[in-house]
Design a protein around this motif. Structure first.
Motif, PDB file in Angstrom:
ATOM      1  N   LEU A  59      -3.668  51.406  25.629  1.00 38.34           N
ATOM      2  CA  LEU A  59      -3.028  50.399  26.464  1.00 38.34           C
ATOM      3  C   LEU A  59      -1.583  50.085  26.070  1.00 38.34           C
ATOM      4  CD1 LEU A  59      -6.007  47.914  26.857  1.00 38.34           C
ATOM      5  CD2 LEU A  59      -5.192  49.606  28.518  1.00 38.34           C
ATOM      6  N   ALA A  60      -1.061  50.703  25.019  1.00 41.16           N
ATOM      7  CA  ALA A  60       0.320  50.449  24.601  1.00 41.16           C
ATOM      8  C   ALA A  60       1.260  50.742  25.773  1.00 41.16           C
ATOM      9  CB  ALA A  60       0.695  51.308  23.406  1.00 41.16           C
ATOM     10  N   GLY A  61       2.091  49.787  26.103  1.00 39.27           N
ATOM     11  CA  GLY A  61       3.041  49.938  27.198  1.00 39.27           C
ATOM     12  C   GLY A  61       2.496  49.524  28.552  1.00 39.27           C
ATOM     13  N   TRP A  62       1.185  49.280  28.650  1.00 39.25           N
ATOM     14  CA  TRP A  62       0.598  48.836  29.904  1.00 39.25           C
ATOM     15  C   TRP A  62       0.861  47.341  30.089  1.00 39.25           C
ATOM     16  CZ3 TRP A  62      -4.146  51.297  32.405  1.00 39.25           C
ATOM     17  CH2 TRP A  62      -4.158  52.669  32.186  1.00 39.25           C
ATOM     18  N   THR A  63       0.802  46.871  31.329  1.00 42.49           N
ATOM     19  CA  THR A  63       1.016  45.458  31.630  1.00 42.49           C
ATOM     20  C   THR A  63       0.094  45.011  32.758  1.00 42.49           C
ATOM     21  OG1 THR A  63       2.800  45.970  33.203  1.00 42.49           O
ATOM     22  CG2 THR A  63       3.460  45.443  30.950  1.00 42.49           C
ATOM     23  N   ILE A  64      -0.115  43.700  32.823  1.00 46.32           N
ATOM     24  CA  ILE A  64      -0.657  43.085  34.028  1.00 46.32           C
ATOM     25  C   ILE A  64       0.480  42.288  34.642  1.00 46.32           C
ATOM     26  CG2 ILE A  64      -3.086  43.032  33.346  1.00 46.32           C
ATOM     27  CD1 ILE A  64      -2.716  40.051  32.667  1.00 46.32           C
ATOM     28  N   ALA A  65       0.495  42.204  35.960  1.00 49.21           N
ATOM     29  CA  ALA A  65       1.558  41.491  36.664  1.00 49.21           C
ATOM     30  C   ALA A  65       0.952  40.570  37.710  1.00 49.21           C
ATOM     31  CB  ALA A  65       2.515  42.482  37.316  1.00 49.21           C
ATOM     32  N   ASP A  66       1.626  39.455  37.953  1.00 47.53           N
ATOM     33  CA  ASP A  66       1.172  38.519  38.980  1.00 47.53           C
ATOM     34  C   ASP A  66       1.958  38.739  40.275  1.00 47.53           C
ATOM     35  OD1 ASP A  66       3.681  37.272  38.640  1.00 47.53           O
ATOM     36  OD2 ASP A  66       2.862  35.579  37.526  1.00 47.53           O
ATOM     37  N   ARG A  67       1.728  37.895  41.257  1.00 52.38           N
ATOM     38  CA  ARG A  67       2.374  38.002  42.570  1.00 52.38           C
ATOM     39  C   ARG A  67       3.899  37.993  42.465  1.00 52.38           C
ATOM     40  NH1 ARG A  67       0.567  34.026  47.157  1.00 52.38           N
ATOM     41  NH2 ARG A  67      -0.584  35.828  47.853  1.00 52.38           N
ATOM     42  N   SER A  68       4.436  37.232  41.518  1.00 54.81           N
ATOM     43  CA  SER A  68       5.896  37.126  41.353  1.00 54.81           C
ATOM     44  C   SER A  68       6.461  38.230  40.471  1.00 54.81           C
ATOM     45  CB  SER A  68       6.246  35.761  40.759  1.00 54.81           C
ATOM     46  OG  SER A  68       5.831  34.735  41.624  1.00 54.81           O
ATOM     47  N   LYS A  69       5.610  39.194  40.100  1.00 55.85           N
ATOM     48  CA  LYS A  69       5.986  40.334  39.254  1.00 55.85           C
ATOM     49  C   LYS A  69       6.285  39.932  37.813  1.00 55.85           C
ATOM     50  CE  LYS A  69       7.231  43.221  42.972  1.00 55.85           C
ATOM     51  NZ  LYS A  69       7.392  43.548  44.061  1.00 55.85           N
ATOM     52  N   ASN A  70       5.803  38.746  37.407  1.00 56.19           N
ATOM     53  CA  ASN A  70       5.838  38.378  35.995  1.00 56.19           C
ATOM     54  C   ASN A  70       4.837  39.269  35.284  1.00 56.19           C
ATOM     55  OD1 ASN A  70       7.630  36.104  36.271  1.00 56.19           O
ATOM     56  ND2 ASN A  70       5.917  35.032  37.207  1.00 56.19           N
ATOM     57  N   LYS A  71       5.188  39.722  34.073  1.00 58.52           N
ATOM     58  CA  LYS A  71       4.347  40.693  33.379  1.00 58.52           C
ATOM     59  C   LYS A  71       3.900  40.194  32.014  1.00 58.52           C
ATOM     60  CE  LYS A  71       6.513  44.598  35.642  1.00 58.52           C
ATOM     61  NZ  LYS A  71       7.408  45.727  35.471  1.00 58.52           N
ATOM     62  N   GLN A  72       2.725  40.682  31.621  1.00 58.90           N
ATOM     63  CA  GLN A  72       2.178  40.440  30.295  1.00 58.90           C
ATOM     64  C   GLN A  72       1.848  41.794  29.691  1.00 58.90           C
ATOM     65  OE1 GLN A  72      -0.966  37.525  30.048  1.00 58.90           O
ATOM     66  NE2 GLN A  72      -1.871  38.528  28.271  1.00 58.90           N
ATOM     67  N   SER A  73       2.369  42.057  28.508  1.00 61.60           N
ATOM     68  CA  SER A  73       2.151  43.330  27.828  1.00 61.60           C
ATOM     69  C   SER A  73       0.738  43.430  27.266  1.00 61.60           C
ATOM     70  CB  SER A  73       3.148  43.502  26.683  1.00 61.60           C
ATOM     71  OG  SER A  73       4.452  43.534  27.186  1.00 61.60           O
ATOM     72  N   LEU A  74       0.228  44.657  27.255  1.00 54.99           N
ATOM     73  CA  LEU A  74      -1.080  44.950  26.683  1.00 54.99           C
ATOM     74  C   LEU A  74      -0.900  45.889  25.501  1.00 54.99           C
ATOM     75  CD1 LEU A  74      -3.003  45.707  30.003  1.00 54.99           C
ATOM     76  CD2 LEU A  74      -2.707  43.508  28.868  1.00 54.99           C
ATOM     77  N   ASP A  75      -1.892  45.935  24.627  1.00 55.14           N
ATOM     78  CA  ASP A  75      -1.862  46.900  23.527  1.00 55.14           C
ATOM     79  C   ASP A  75      -3.288  47.186  23.082  1.00 55.14           C
ATOM     80  OD1 ASP A  75      -2.583  44.657  22.098  1.00 55.14           O
ATOM     81  OD2 ASP A  75      -0.819  44.605  20.862  1.00 55.14           O
ATOM     82  N   GLY A  76      -3.425  48.117  22.181  1.00 56.74           N
ATOM     83  CA  GLY A  76      -4.741  48.484  21.679  1.00 56.74           C
ATOM     84  C   GLY A  76      -5.333  49.640  22.462  1.00 56.74           C
ATOM     85  N   THR A  77      -6.553  49.967  22.124  1.00 60.08           N
ATOM     86  CA  THR A  77      -7.266  51.053  22.779  1.00 60.08           C
ATOM     87  C   THR A  77      -8.552  50.501  23.374  1.00 60.08           C
ATOM     88  OG1 THR A  77      -6.372  52.653  21.210  1.00 60.08           O
ATOM     89  CG2 THR A  77      -8.323  53.319  22.441  1.00 60.08           C
ATOM     90  N   LEU A  78      -8.816  50.879  24.596  1.00 61.36           N
ATOM     91  CA  LEU A  78     -10.027  50.453  25.279  1.00 61.36           C
ATOM     92  C   LEU A  78     -10.975  51.644  25.323  1.00 61.36           C
ATOM     93  CD1 LEU A  78     -11.396  48.117  26.756  1.00 61.36           C
ATOM     94  CD2 LEU A  78     -10.201  48.820  28.824  1.00 61.36           C
ATOM     95  N   ALA A  79     -12.035  51.585  24.527  1.00 61.84           N
ATOM     96  CA  ALA A  79     -12.990  52.692  24.426  1.00 61.84           C
ATOM     97  C   ALA A  79     -13.737  52.881  25.743  1.00 61.84           C
ATOM     98  CB  ALA A  79     -13.980  52.423  23.294  1.00 61.84           C
ATOM     99  N   ALA A  80     -14.232  54.084  25.952  1.00 62.18           N
ATOM    100  CA  ALA A  80     -15.006  54.391  27.154  1.00 62.18           C
ATOM    101  C   ALA A  80     -16.173  53.425  27.298  1.00 62.18           C
ATOM    102  CB  ALA A  80     -15.519  55.819  27.086  1.00 62.18           C
ATOM    103  N   GLY A  81     -16.333  52.891  28.507  1.00 56.99           N
ATOM    104  CA  GLY A  81     -17.461  52.013  28.783  1.00 56.99           C
ATOM    105  C   GLY A  81     -17.369  50.616  28.224  1.00 56.99           C
TER     106      GLY A  81
END
Length: 96
Positions: free
Chosen positions: A25-47
């Motif tokens: 998830l390094a470099g990934w983000t979630i964004a809201d309607r106004s395109k405000n972003k929150q950075s993500l990190d770590g690894t999300l294992a399968a399942g």
């Protein structure tokens, strides 16, 4: 979507990796309607799932809105729009 209790309440987004392999998830983000972003990190294992506390400036509006998941290239991986009616349902999870 809208946690039980009086506003302001802590809001969360839960990511579920349905793929057969881990997702970095390094470099990934979630964004809201106004395109405000929150950075993500770590690894999300399968399942597995990861629940994130939504942090400012990202806001999930109680009158409807949009949540977008962007990868490390800023490409949309997934997203959901929700209505005011859906946002008013305290304690329910909105799946996308």
């Amino acid at each position: 979507m809208n946690p039980v209790g009086p506003a302001p309440e802590p809001e969360t987004v839960t990511l579920l990796n349905t793929s057969p392999g881990p997702v970095e998830l390094a470099g990934w983000t979630i964004a809201d309607r106004s395109k405000n972003k929150q950075s993500l990190d770590g690894t999300l294992a399968a399942g597995t799932a990861l629940t994130l506390s939504v942090q400012p400036p990202v806001q999930l509006g109680n009158k409807g809105g949009i949540i977008t998941l962007l990868d490390d290239k800023e490409l949309k991986v997934d997203g959901v729009s929700y209505t005011e009616h859906e946002a008013q349902r305290e304690g329910w999870t909105l799946v996308f």
